[in-house]
Design a protein around this motif. Sequence first.
Motif, PDB file in Angstrom:
ATOM      1  N   ARG A   1      51.496  44.486  52.815  1.00  0.00           N
ATOM      2  CA  ARG A   1      50.278  44.373  51.996  1.00  0.00           C
ATOM      3  C   ARG A   1      50.669  44.030  50.568  1.00  0.00           C
ATOM      4  NH1 ARG A   1      51.239  49.861  52.383  1.00  0.00           N
ATOM      5  NH2 ARG A   1      51.351  50.971  50.357  1.00  0.00           N
ATOM      6  N   PRO A   2      49.767  43.399  49.797  1.00  0.00           N
ATOM      7  CA  PRO A   2      50.110  43.076  48.412  1.00  0.00           C
ATOM      8  C   PRO A   2      50.394  44.338  47.619  1.00  0.00           C
ATOM      9  CG  PRO A   2      48.131  41.906  49.104  1.00  0.00           C
ATOM     10  CD  PRO A   2      48.455  42.899  50.176  1.00  0.00           C
ATOM     11  N   SER A   3      51.374  44.260  46.783  1.00  0.00           N
ATOM     12  CA  SER A   3      51.725  45.410  45.956  1.00  0.00           C
ATOM     13  C   SER A   3      50.696  45.613  44.869  1.00  0.00           C
ATOM     14  CB  SER A   3      53.101  45.191  45.314  1.00  0.00           C
ATOM     15  OG  SER A   3      53.033  44.114  44.405  1.00  0.00           O
ATOM     16  N   GLY A   4      50.671  46.817  44.272  1.00  0.00           N
ATOM     17  CA  GLY A   4      49.708  47.122  43.216  1.00  0.00           C
ATOM     18  C   GLY A   4      49.888  46.241  42.007  1.00  0.00           C
ATOM     19  N   GLY A   5      51.109  45.782  41.703  1.00  0.00           N
ATOM     20  CA  GLY A   5      51.353  44.956  40.528  1.00  0.00           C
ATOM     21  C   GLY A   5      50.601  43.653  40.584  1.00  0.00           C
ATOM     22  N   LEU A   6      50.593  43.008  41.763  1.00  0.00           N
ATOM     23  CA  LEU A   6      49.876  41.743  41.903  1.00  0.00           C
ATOM     24  C   LEU A   6      48.378  41.950  41.741  1.00  0.00           C
ATOM     25  CD1 LEU A   6      49.858  38.758  42.539  1.00  0.00           C
ATOM     26  CD2 LEU A   6      49.797  39.325  44.969  1.00  0.00           C
ATOM     27  N   GLY A   7      47.854  43.048  42.302  1.00  0.00           N
ATOM     28  CA  GLY A   7      46.428  43.344  42.170  1.00  0.00           C
ATOM     29  C   GLY A   7      46.031  43.510  40.722  1.00  0.00           C
ATOM     30  N   LYS A   8      46.905  44.185  39.955  1.00  0.00           N
ATOM     31  CA  LYS A   8      46.595  44.360  38.533  1.00  0.00           C
ATOM     32  C   LYS A   8      46.594  43.035  37.793  1.00  0.00           C
ATOM     33  CE  LYS A   8      48.365  49.079  38.182  1.00  0.00           C
ATOM     34  NZ  LYS A   8      49.398  49.961  37.599  1.00  0.00           N
ATOM     35  N   ARG A   9      47.564  42.149  38.176  1.00  0.00           N
ATOM     36  CA  ARG A   9      47.611  40.843  37.514  1.00  0.00           C
ATOM     37  C   ARG A   9      46.349  40.041  37.807  1.00  0.00           C
ATOM     38  NH1 ARG A   9      53.049  41.088  39.115  1.00  0.00           N
ATOM     39  NH2 ARG A   9      52.674  39.713  40.894  1.00  0.00           N
ATOM     40  N   LEU A  10      45.892  40.075  39.078  1.00  0.00           N
ATOM     41  CA  LEU A  10      44.677  39.350  39.444  1.00  0.00           C
ATOM     42  C   LEU A  10      43.465  39.928  38.732  1.00  0.00           C
ATOM     43  CD1 LEU A  10      45.258  38.869  43.272  1.00  0.00           C
ATOM     44  CD2 LEU A  10      45.354  37.116  41.490  1.00  0.00           C
ATOM     45  N   SER A  11      43.424  41.282  38.637  1.00  0.00           N
ATOM     46  CA  SER A  11      42.304  41.917  37.962  1.00  0.00           C
ATOM     47  C   SER A  11      42.274  41.531  36.486  1.00  0.00           C
ATOM     48  CB  SER A  11      42.407  43.431  38.113  1.00  0.00           C
ATOM     49  OG  SER A  11      41.384  44.072  37.388  1.00  0.00           O
ATOM     50  N   GLY A  12      43.465  41.538  35.851  1.00  0.00           N
ATOM     51  CA  GLY A  12      43.534  41.143  34.452  1.00  0.00           C
ATOM     52  C   GLY A  12      43.100  39.714  34.238  1.00  0.00           C
ATOM     53  N   LEU A  13      43.502  38.832  35.138  1.00  0.00           N
ATOM     54  CA  LEU A  13      43.109  37.431  35.042  1.00  0.00           C
ATOM     55  C   LEU A  13      41.608  37.273  35.164  1.00  0.00           C
ATOM     56  CD1 LEU A  13      43.975  34.479  34.844  1.00  0.00           C
ATOM     57  CD2 LEU A  13      44.227  34.460  37.339  1.00  0.00           C
ATOM     58  N   SER A  14      40.990  38.049  36.063  1.00  0.00           N
ATOM     59  CA  SER A  14      39.544  37.956  36.250  1.00  0.00           C
ATOM     60  C   SER A  14      38.794  38.398  35.002  1.00  0.00           C
ATOM     61  CB  SER A  14      39.126  38.824  37.452  1.00  0.00           C
ATOM     62  OG  SER A  14      39.724  38.342  38.632  1.00  0.00           O
ATOM     63  N   TRP A  15      39.249  39.497  34.386  1.00  0.00           N
ATOM     64  CA  TRP A  15      38.597  39.963  33.174  1.00  0.00           C
ATOM     65  C   TRP A  15      38.732  38.949  32.046  1.00  0.00           C
ATOM     66  CZ3 TRP A  15      34.990  43.300  32.866  1.00  0.00           C
ATOM     67  CH2 TRP A  15      34.921  44.387  33.759  1.00  0.00           C
ATOM     68  N   ARG A  16      39.921  38.366  31.928  1.00  0.00           N
ATOM     69  CA  ARG A  16      40.121  37.359  30.879  1.00  0.00           C
ATOM     70  C   ARG A  16      39.243  36.148  31.123  1.00  0.00           C
ATOM     71  NH1 ARG A  16      45.576  38.929  31.365  1.00  0.00           N
ATOM     72  NH2 ARG A  16      46.030  37.139  32.718  1.00  0.00           N
ATOM     73  N   THR A  17      39.173  35.720  32.383  1.00  0.00           N
ATOM     74  CA  THR A  17      38.339  34.565  32.715  1.00  0.00           C
ATOM     75  C   THR A  17      36.869  34.850  32.428  1.00  0.00           C
ATOM     76  OG1 THR A  17      39.886  33.925  34.452  1.00  0.00           O
ATOM     77  CG2 THR A  17      37.678  32.973  34.552  1.00  0.00           C
ATOM     78  N   ALA A  18      36.412  36.053  32.827  1.00  0.00           N
ATOM     79  CA  ALA A  18      35.015  36.420  32.578  1.00  0.00           C
ATOM     80  C   ALA A  18      34.723  36.468  31.080  1.00  0.00           C
ATOM     81  CB  ALA A  18      34.716  37.771  33.223  1.00  0.00           C
ATOM     82  N   GLY A  19      35.686  37.001  30.311  1.00  0.00           N
ATOM     83  CA  GLY A  19      35.496  37.052  28.862  1.00  0.00           C
ATOM     84  C   GLY A  19      35.389  35.674  28.242  1.00  0.00           C
TER      85      GLY A  19
END
Length: 275
Positions: free
Chosen positions: A40-58
């Motif tokens: 399964r994807p590690s937590g680090g990748l999930g955090k990177r994707l989450s951060g990217l989504s917030w930046r994109t939304a901003g």
Amino acid sequence: MDTEAKHTERDRSSAPEAGGEGEGSRFARSADPSGRRSSRPSGGLGKRLSGLSWRTAGLLGVACTVLVLLFSHFVLQPFQIPSRSMEPTLQVGDRVLVNKLAYRFGSQPERGDVVVFDGTGSFVQEGVKENPVSTLTRGALAALGLAEPAETDFVKRVVGVGGDRVVCCDKGGRVEVNGVPVDERYLHPDDVPSEVPFDIVVPEGTLWVMGDHRSNSRDSRDHLGEPGGGMVPVDKVIGRADWIGWPVGRWTSLEPAGAFSRVPDPGRMPGGAHG
């Protein structure tokens, strides 16, 4: 001892296997009930994707806000009605949509138009300064229709344009424009056309404006003795109020007032040109 054996066994199972992925690997292994291992994807990748989504939304939010502000500045601006001076046509809290292109391509304000204008120099004394930060903030919110407009912005109805002779009142108590009495059915039902008598000629390039709620409106009549005589320069007009956009129950377009349809041009007034 049994305790040491258990610790040893646990330590071996947690060590990286030969040829396998270690602690910093892209995938972490876990056992399912059947004994097979899954990835399964590690937590680090999930955090990177989450951060990217917030930046994109901003970034999208900022871009949308800029586009809305530009559209509001150049094309169509919501304008919040702060007073009762235009009742019953406009009520406190209405958001009118101001068409800023109405007079941009050679067209001029006409009698009966409801216009928003900057009253600096005509309705408001020049040189009044405000805090620049609060002015900028309020200006941005007002451009979105979320705050009351600046104290120098007004909404009134055009009653006379350049060259017109506007008189109040005739024997029937009505306003006359170029010798023709105007049936102002848009007035507040408790009002008369004006309790203040006047007889003026509107200079070219200016407007004579009045509120529909005449007894509750500070308009051109209140500035007769001041510099400019209560006239609003055409180049101070921000735009024409064409629609009520809010609240939903009051959605409507503001049609041109037919009251002025019989008013002639200044040079063709009944009885000849005005003096």
